[in-house]
Design a protein around this motif. Structure first.
Motif, PDB file in Angstrom:
ATOM      1  N   VAL A   1       0.824  -1.215   0.000  1.00  0.00           N
ATOM      2  CA  VAL A   1       0.000   0.000   0.000  1.00  0.00           C
ATOM      3  C   VAL A   1       0.856   1.262   0.000  1.00  0.00           C
ATOM      4  CG1 VAL A   1      -1.976  -1.101   1.145  1.00  0.00           C
ATOM      5  CG2 VAL A   1      -0.328   0.145   2.521  1.00  0.00           C
TER       6      VAL A   1
ATOM      7  N   LYS B   1       0.687   5.731  -1.650  1.00  0.00           N
ATOM      8  CA  LYS B   1      -0.113   6.854  -2.144  1.00  0.00           C
ATOM      9  C   LYS B   1      -0.952   6.399  -3.346  1.00  0.00           C
ATOM     10  CE  LYS B   1       1.078  11.724  -2.971  1.00  0.00           C
ATOM     11  NZ  LYS B   1      -0.150  12.300  -2.677  1.00  0.00           N
TER      12      LYS B   1
ATOM     13  N   PRO C   1      -4.801   2.245  -1.889  1.00  0.00           N
ATOM     14  CA  PRO C   1      -5.346   2.004  -0.550  1.00  0.00           C
ATOM     15  C   PRO C   1      -5.677   0.535  -0.290  1.00  0.00           C
ATOM     16  CG  PRO C   1      -7.069   2.824  -1.987  1.00  0.00           C
ATOM     17  CD  PRO C   1      -5.827   2.715  -2.835  1.00  0.00           C
TER      18      PRO C   1
ATOM     19  N   ARG D   1      -1.171   1.936   8.529  1.00  0.00           N
ATOM     20  CA  ARG D   1      -1.348   3.388   8.387  1.00  0.00           C
ATOM     21  C   ARG D   1      -0.020   4.108   8.171  1.00  0.00           C
ATOM     22  NH1 ARG D   1      -6.597   4.789   9.370  1.00  0.00           N
ATOM     23  NH2 ARG D   1      -7.649   3.867  11.163  1.00  0.00           N
TER      24      ARG D   1
ATOM     25  N   GLY E   1       0.349   3.978   4.097  1.00  0.00           N
ATOM     26  CA  GLY E   1      -0.576   4.441   3.064  1.00  0.00           C
ATOM     27  C   GLY E   1      -1.964   4.650   3.590  1.00  0.00           C
ATOM     28  N   GLU E   2      -2.848   4.708   2.616  1.00  0.00           N
ATOM     29  CA  GLU E   2      -4.224   5.060   2.890  1.00  0.00           C
ATOM     30  C   GLU E   2      -4.980   3.790   3.292  1.00  0.00           C
ATOM     31  OE1 GLU E   2      -7.646   6.595  -0.035  1.00  0.00           O
ATOM     32  OE2 GLU E   2      -5.603   7.089  -0.632  1.00  0.00           O
ATOM     33  N   ILE E   3      -5.501   3.805   4.509  1.00  0.00           N
ATOM     34  CA  ILE E   3      -6.173   2.617   5.021  1.00  0.00           C
ATOM     35  C   ILE E   3      -7.630   2.940   5.294  1.00  0.00           C
ATOM     36  CG2 ILE E   3      -6.247   1.007   6.991  1.00  0.00           C
ATOM     37  CD1 ILE E   3      -3.750   0.881   4.990  1.00  0.00           C
ATOM     38  N   GLU E   4      -8.519   2.103   4.808  1.00  0.00           N
ATOM     39  CA  GLU E   4      -9.938   2.288   5.112  1.00  0.00           C
ATOM     40  C   GLU E   4     -10.402   1.181   6.027  1.00  0.00           C
ATOM     41  OE1 GLU E   4     -12.933   3.173   2.149  1.00  0.00           O
ATOM     42  OE2 GLU E   4     -11.304   3.619   0.736  1.00  0.00           O
TER      43      GLU E   4
END
Ligand code: PLP
Length: 356
Positions: A87, A89, A92, A110, A113-116
């Motif tokens: 992961v 930029k 995600p 985290r 990168g972008e973690i949902e």
């Protein structure tokens, strides 16, 4: 009296594994060397590694295009290694938060990168597995913890996703059949259900990790370990050997299909005993109950310690619950015999009759 180990991990292993492992400590090679002193480049160890890899593939029906690695650093290192490689930029990943181990995986990811966080059962102290939540299409992978060692929940079905799944299977690997083709990568610290502490099995689809999203240090890069077949640096020789012995035991026990049936019988007995008691109850939603870690509580806290004492007196060791749930936890991994579960079940019944 035979003593049964219900600790969550490091955990019980089959008796015959202990015997073979201790023989190998004294003498392993034809020339009389111990398993602890042989070179990891020796033909003896190369054979151990190759057999462990092929047996793992065989037991889980691993499709073409996947590798089995035996690494170090525990599942905790996989929390960061997966994200570091995968992961970044604009790339995600999604996470399902089902407890402390998931949260730790999220915290590490985290950093990269972008973690949902797609779903969480935190508001109910992780007493169920979230279902029917929205999963966006643009994710590199969806991470989950297949069995929640601390809270006693387990995914009995994995969510349908367009992205590959990445799973922490530390506490239920080799406990049941799984469809590996749905996973880009799965990992497990050995010390719950596969061997002693000291190695982590990673089953990974080659293509999934072929192009890391950033420059990754050599030891953290999956391609290093794939290219060198887990022998880039000195592997944990003894831990891999004991894991091999355990996998051989799984195979001789009928493989994961038979093990799964036995695990179900063991778990059913324990849950039934708890449900039929007046003193004890399970906090986990029934459909999400773990077949590996049976978590239960007592209605009268004043009796809490005397129940633990009754367990110990009966040779059931390690039943105390994790501090984040309280109560009790019986870890009944593959190597726990039906006899051990029957013993604990009788202790619960007798205690309930006397005090309930
Ligand atoms: C025990 C456990 C871990 C931690 O494993 P280490 O090998 O100690 O890093 C991670 N995830 C789950 C599900 C566990 O049960």
């Amino acid at each position: 009296m035979k003593v049964f180990n219900f600790y969550a991990g490091p955990a019980i292993l089959p008796e015959e594994v202990f015997k073979k492992a201790s023989e190998a400590v004294l003498r392993y090679t034809k020339t009389g060397l111990s398993i602890l002193e042989i070179s990891h480049r020796s033909s003896e160890f190369v054979e151990i590694m190759e057999e462990a890899q092929s047996l793992a593939k065989d037991l889980l029906n691993v499709p073409e295009g996947y590798e089995v690695l035996f690494l170090q650093g525990g599942a905790s290192t996989q929390f960061l290694m997966t994200a570091m490689n995968l992961v970044g930029k604009g790339v995600p990943a999604g996470f399902i938060d089902t407890g402390s181990w998931s949260s730790k995986a999220i915290k590490e990811a985290r950093l990269f990168g972008e973690i949902e966080v797609l779903a969480s059962s935190k508001e109910a102290n992780y007493s169920y597995i979230p279902k029917d939540f929205h999963i966006p299409e643009n994710l590199k992978y969806v991470h989950l913890t297949s069995n929640n060692t601390i809270f006693g929940t387990q995914f009995h079905d994995f969510p349908r996703t367009s992205a590959p799944l990445v799973a922490d299977m530390s506490s239920d690997i080799f406990s049941r059949p799984i469809d590996v083709s749905r996973f880009g990568l799965l990992y497990a610290g050995a010390q719950k259900n596969m061997g002693p502490a000291g190695t982590t099995v990673v089953i990974v689809r080659d293509e999934f990790v072929q192009d890391p999203v950033r420059e990754v240090p050599t030891m953290m890069n999956y391609t290093t370990h794939i290219a060198k077949s887990s022998m880039f640096n000195t592997p944990p020789v003894f831990a891999v050997y004991v894991s091999l012995l355990t996998l051989q035991w799984v195979k001789n026990s009928g493989g994961v299909v038979e093990i799964d049936k036995k695990n179900k019988v063991k778990a059913d007995l324990l849950y039934e005993t708890i449900d039929n008691s007046s003193l004890f109850y399970g906090p986990v939603r029934k459909e999400d109950r773990s077949r590996m870690n049976v978590v239960f509580l007592i209605r009268d806290e004043r009796l809490s310690n005397s129940f633990l004492q009754a367990c110990e007196d009966a040779g059931c060791i390690g039943v105390k619950g994790h501090r984040s749930v309280g109560g009790y936890r019986a870890s009944i991994y593959n190597a726990m015999s039906p006899e051990g579960v029957e013993r604990l079940s009788s202790v619960i019944q007798e205690f309930d009759q006397t005090h309930g």
